[in-house]
Design a protein around this motif. Structure first.
Motif, PDB file in Angstrom:
ATOM      1  N   UNK A  71     -23.518   7.984   4.026  1.00  0.00           N
ATOM      2  CA  UNK A  71     -23.707   6.972   5.061  1.00  0.00           C
ATOM      3  C   UNK A  71     -25.142   6.471   5.026  1.00  0.00           C
ATOM      4  N   UNK A  72     -25.302   5.153   5.100  1.00  0.00           N
ATOM      5  CA  UNK A  72     -26.644   4.582   5.068  1.00  0.00           C
ATOM      6  C   UNK A  72     -27.403   4.964   6.327  1.00  0.00           C
ATOM      7  N   UNK A  73     -28.671   5.372   6.190  1.00  0.00           N
ATOM      8  CA  UNK A  73     -29.460   5.676   7.376  1.00  0.00           C
ATOM      9  C   UNK A  73     -29.683   4.437   8.215  1.00  0.00           C
ATOM     10  N   UNK A  74     -29.876   4.644   9.511  1.00  0.00           N
ATOM     11  CA  UNK A  74     -30.021   3.512  10.424  1.00  0.00           C
ATOM     12  C   UNK A  74     -31.191   2.624  10.055  1.00  0.00           C
ATOM     13  N   UNK A 311     -20.772  -2.671  -0.191  1.00  0.00           N
ATOM     14  CA  UNK A 311     -21.965  -3.459   0.098  1.00  0.00           C
ATOM     15  C   UNK A 311     -22.922  -2.710   1.009  1.00  0.00           C
ATOM     16  N   UNK A 312     -22.373  -1.914   1.944  1.00  0.00           N
ATOM     17  CA  UNK A 312     -23.236  -1.137   2.845  1.00  0.00           C
ATOM     18  C   UNK A 312     -24.074  -0.138   2.060  1.00  0.00           C
ATOM     19  N   UNK A 313     -23.531   0.356   0.958  1.00  0.00           N
ATOM     20  CA  UNK A 313     -24.290   1.272   0.109  1.00  0.00           C
ATOM     21  C   UNK A 313     -25.301   0.512  -0.740  1.00  0.00           C
ATOM     22  N   UNK A 314     -24.857  -0.548  -1.369  1.00  0.00           N
ATOM     23  CA  UNK A 314     -25.713  -1.293  -2.287  1.00  0.00           C
ATOM     24  C   UNK A 314     -26.927  -1.896  -1.591  1.00  0.00           C
ATOM     25  N   UNK A 315     -26.814  -2.185  -0.290  1.00  0.00           N
ATOM     26  CA  UNK A 315     -27.934  -2.754   0.455  1.00  0.00           C
ATOM     27  C   UNK A 315     -28.791  -1.691   1.125  1.00  0.00           C
ATOM     28  N   UNK A 316     -28.494  -0.433   0.870  1.00  0.00           N
ATOM     29  CA  UNK A 316     -29.291   0.662   1.416  1.00  0.00           C
ATOM     30  C   UNK A 316     -30.356   1.094   0.418  1.00  0.00           C
TER      31      UNK A 316
END
Length: 338
Positions: A71-74, A311-316
């Motif tokens: 999970x991407x950090x906040x 995308x949520x991962x790639x932008x983290x």
């Protein structure tokens, strides 16, 4: 500014991204060293499946791989540029810093801890952030041995407008910093320092002229929603025109398998659920960047920018650091033969 509309072409459109050919049955599943497919990675898949899985209706025969449980950090939210400002700088969080950029001092590794001293690695950050401003140049046809293709493309983007070309530069710079700490000499095909390109034939030529011990092209895919995961593209045997990959097929397969296994372990992302039969490996003979290479080379599609979960991962920034770490460890393993 590079807008989402301007980067609409997806990764499988253009010079090195035509729709994959029908995949022949591969000789084996993901045969990266058994140590790469560690129990922890497998446990990550199971945990992910337990909390919801991929959510796509297809791929039920893909060994139930799902995708990343990370999970991407906040504090990475600022690293997901909007469509109106896709070239915005990364967030100021520590994980979002881009090591190896021109503004970041290079740090030499301590003496005695440079196992890659004397090795040359060429990193090819896919596409170019300003290709869209040079359509005539990037649409020019170049010879890739088997036929002719466009010089380059704009690449894809997330639905929010984060460009593939920005992603590839960020991961490539992180990867460069990691490899240089191991003592490797690292060369880029482009570092955001040219207005367009280079063309796919020149990208291959840069690796060839450097006599690289390993070369890798960094990408992210632009497939349909629900298609998730990474895959590594290996060169098939080509002997036509200016292309002759026969000597690099075997070492490139070794490189690709090691990269795939270590990428899986470092990121927790599963192999693609839409290409590669669940192995995370795809062999192709239609890519100029591979066909024209005379040194061991692979491509990696790190995920699908068009799927919101990928995308949520790639932008983290934190995830991109993990991606760079996994790729680095695969390259180090290949170059050390261990």
């Amino acid at each position: 500014m590079l807008t989402a509309a301007r980067v609409a072409p997806v990764s499988y459109v253009g010079p090195d991204f035509d729709p994959p050919q029908s995949r022949r049955s591969r000789r084996r599943p993901l045969t990266v060293a058994a140590a790469a497919l560690v129990p922890g990675a497998l446990l990550g898949w199971l945990v992910y499946e337990a909390v919801g899985g991929t959510g796509d209706g297809g791929g039920s025969d893909q060994a139930g791989l799902g995708t990343s449980s990370y999970s991407s950090p906040a504090d990475d939210s600022a690293d997901s540029p909007s469509a109106s400002s896709p070239s915005a700088p990364s967030s100021s969080a520590a994980d979002d810093k881009q090591p190896g950029t021109s503004s970041t001092p290079r740090t030499s590794a301590p003496a005695g801890s440079t196992p890659l001293r004397g090795k040359v690695v060429v990193i090819d950050p896919g596409h170019n952030p300003t290709n869209f401003q040079h359509t005539a140049e990037i649409n020019r046809k170049v010879n890739i041995g088997t036929n002719s293709k466009e010089c380059d493309t704009t690449g894809t983007s997330t639905n929010a407008g984060y460009p593939e070309a920005q992603f590839t530069l960020d991961v490539s710079r992180r990867l460069r910093a990691l490899l240089e700490k191991q003592g490797a000499t690292v060369k880029f095909t482009q570092d955001g320092n040219r207005p367009w390109g280079p063309c796919v034939d020149e990208r291959a030529e840069i690796g060839n002229k450097a006599n690289a011990d390993a070369a890798i092209s960094i990408h992210a895919d632009g497939a349909a929603v629900g298609n998730r995961g990474f895959h590594v593209i290996l060169p098939g045997s080509v002997h036509a025109g200016a292309a002759d990959t026969r000597k690099i097929v075997a070492p490139s397969a070794d490189l690709g398998e090691r990269v795939a296994g270590n990428f899986l372990r470092a990121t927790g992302s599963a192999p693609s659920n839409y290409i590669g039969d669940g192995t995370g490996l795809v062999t192709r003979t239609d890519l100029g960047g591979l066909n024209l290479s005379t040194v061991p080379k692979v491509f990696i599609e790190c995920g699908n920018m068009r799927d919101s979960k990928d995308a949520a991962l790639l932008t983290s920034g934190a995830w991109r650091q993990r991606a760079a770490q996994g790729i680095s460890e695969g390259i180090v393993s290949f170059l050390r033969g261990s």
